[in-house]
Design an enzyme around this catalytic site. Sequence first.
Site, PDB file in Angstrom:
ATOM      1  N   HIS A  88      -3.589 -15.130   8.618  1.00 19.60           N
ATOM      2  CA  HIS A  88      -2.995 -13.806   8.476  1.00 19.60           C
ATOM      3  C   HIS A  88      -3.788 -12.721   9.208  1.00 19.60           C
ATOM      4  CE1 HIS A  88      -0.206 -15.605   5.785  1.00 19.60           C
ATOM      5  NE2 HIS A  88      -1.072 -15.814   4.821  1.00 19.60           N
ATOM      6  N   LYS A 107       1.424   7.701   3.832  1.00 19.28           N
ATOM      7  CA  LYS A 107       0.951   6.309   3.835  1.00 19.28           C
ATOM      8  C   LYS A 107       0.297   5.939   5.163  1.00 19.28           C
ATOM      9  CE  LYS A 107       4.896   5.101   0.935  1.00 19.28           C
ATOM     10  NZ  LYS A 107       6.196   4.395   0.965  1.00 19.28           N
ATOM     11  N   ARG A 161      19.119  19.656  -1.515  1.00 19.09           N
ATOM     12  CA  ARG A 161      19.137  18.206  -1.720  1.00 19.09           C
ATOM     13  C   ARG A 161      19.656  17.901  -3.127  1.00 19.09           C
ATOM     14  NH1 ARG A 161      14.116  18.802   1.410  1.00 19.09           N
ATOM     15  NH2 ARG A 161      14.397  17.684   3.372  1.00 19.09           N
ATOM     16  N   ARG A 193       3.104 -10.186   6.522  1.00 21.48           N
ATOM     17  CA  ARG A 193       4.492 -10.108   6.985  1.00 21.48           C
ATOM     18  C   ARG A 193       4.681  -9.390   8.309  1.00 21.48           C
ATOM     19  NH1 ARG A 193       7.658  -8.681   1.595  1.00 21.48           N
ATOM     20  NH2 ARG A 193       9.438  -8.847   2.955  1.00 21.48           N
ATOM     21  N   ARG A 252      17.127   0.292  -3.920  1.00 24.30           N
ATOM     22  CA  ARG A 252      15.828  -0.290  -4.294  1.00 24.30           C
ATOM     23  C   ARG A 252      15.868  -0.817  -5.711  1.00 24.30           C
ATOM     24  NH1 ARG A 252      12.224   1.030  -0.282  1.00 24.30           N
ATOM     25  NH2 ARG A 252      13.440   2.095   1.318  1.00 24.30           N
ATOM     26  N   PRO A 285       0.823  -1.220   0.000  1.00 26.53           N
ATOM     27  CA  PRO A 285       0.000   0.000   0.000  1.00 26.53           C
ATOM     28  C   PRO A 285       0.855   1.266   0.000  1.00 26.53           C
ATOM     29  CG  PRO A 285      -0.603  -1.502   1.790  1.00 26.53           C
ATOM     30  CD  PRO A 285       0.696  -1.957   1.240  1.00 26.53           C
ATOM     31  N   GLU A 286       0.683   2.058  -1.050  1.00 28.10           N
ATOM     32  CA  GLU A 286       1.296   3.384  -1.102  1.00 28.10           C
ATOM     33  C   GLU A 286       0.153   4.393  -1.014  1.00 28.10           C
ATOM     34  OE1 GLU A 286       4.119   3.690  -4.359  1.00 28.10           O
ATOM     35  OE2 GLU A 286       4.562   1.562  -4.256  1.00 28.10           O
TER      36      GLU A 286
END
Length: 275
Positions: free
Chosen positions: A93, A59, A154, A112, A264, A2-3
Amino acid sequence: MPELPEVECFARDLRKCVKGRMIEAVQLSFTGMLRGVAPEEFGSMLTGKVFQDVQRRGKYLFFYLSGELVWEVHLRMTGYFLFYPAPAVTDKHTRALFILQGTNNLQFQDIRKFGTFRLWQKEDFHTAPSMQRGIDPLEDVFNLHVFQGLLYRRSKRSLKYLLLDQSVIAGLGNIYCDEALFRARLHPARKVGDLTKDEIKRLFDAVLGVLQEGIRLRGTSVSDYRDIWGKKGHFQDFLRVYRRKNKPCFLCGETITREVIAGRGTHYCPRCQNH
DNA sequence: CTCCGTGCCTGTGAGC
DNA sequence: TGCTCACAGGCACGGA
């Protein structure tokens, strides 16, 4: 995973379903998600409370409860909520079950076990890191000027690293990050400071574009994500680079590359997103 | 400031 | 075909 778009779908759907309902009982079959609150305390704090609203920031998901209480949830990788008629059908779960007044139950599933729960008193909720860190790109205050400001100081970062940093922009994960960079035709390893004004504008538009489309298509179900009724989203059918390693780019036919950037797995078209 | 490695987890699937 | 094991990644933390 989920984003922002998936969490937004949860917030909207849950708002409709649980608002005004009372929690009659809380059953935890796993307690590792609790942060700063003991299992018995969590249960007793929520029992008898009424859902007043459901909100999202980045999120994070927030349940506003009666008694000036805010229940903060982070779904991390595999967390999700199910809402369906009693009696509850649980499986291995199921980590938490919330028996609601009426005929429905709310269930928290998390394969998880990375998800987290926190409780806040409404009066100090504004001090929560989830409320302070980063800017939510769907809030009104987020515009091109603000985005440009975020890039300041940045300049040495890669775009991939920048977009995934939740203390800058809150809500992008690996999927929407890769898709946004493809849309903007920018290489994920490009440095923030190298961007032209036009490229910054393209990136800004791309970030907002993928997130809005993700919400409109009810999220991305590449693995576990399902909405509160167990239904898949549709954005996975429109992914242009994510999980498309060795497949042809839809725009130019070049083979999509996957390499590790900023730690990533990163997918991009080496021709469309050149340096 | 940047960015890497580690730990938390378990289902998946690449590769032998 | 059957098995093993690395990998997937959000975030916090420690450290270079």
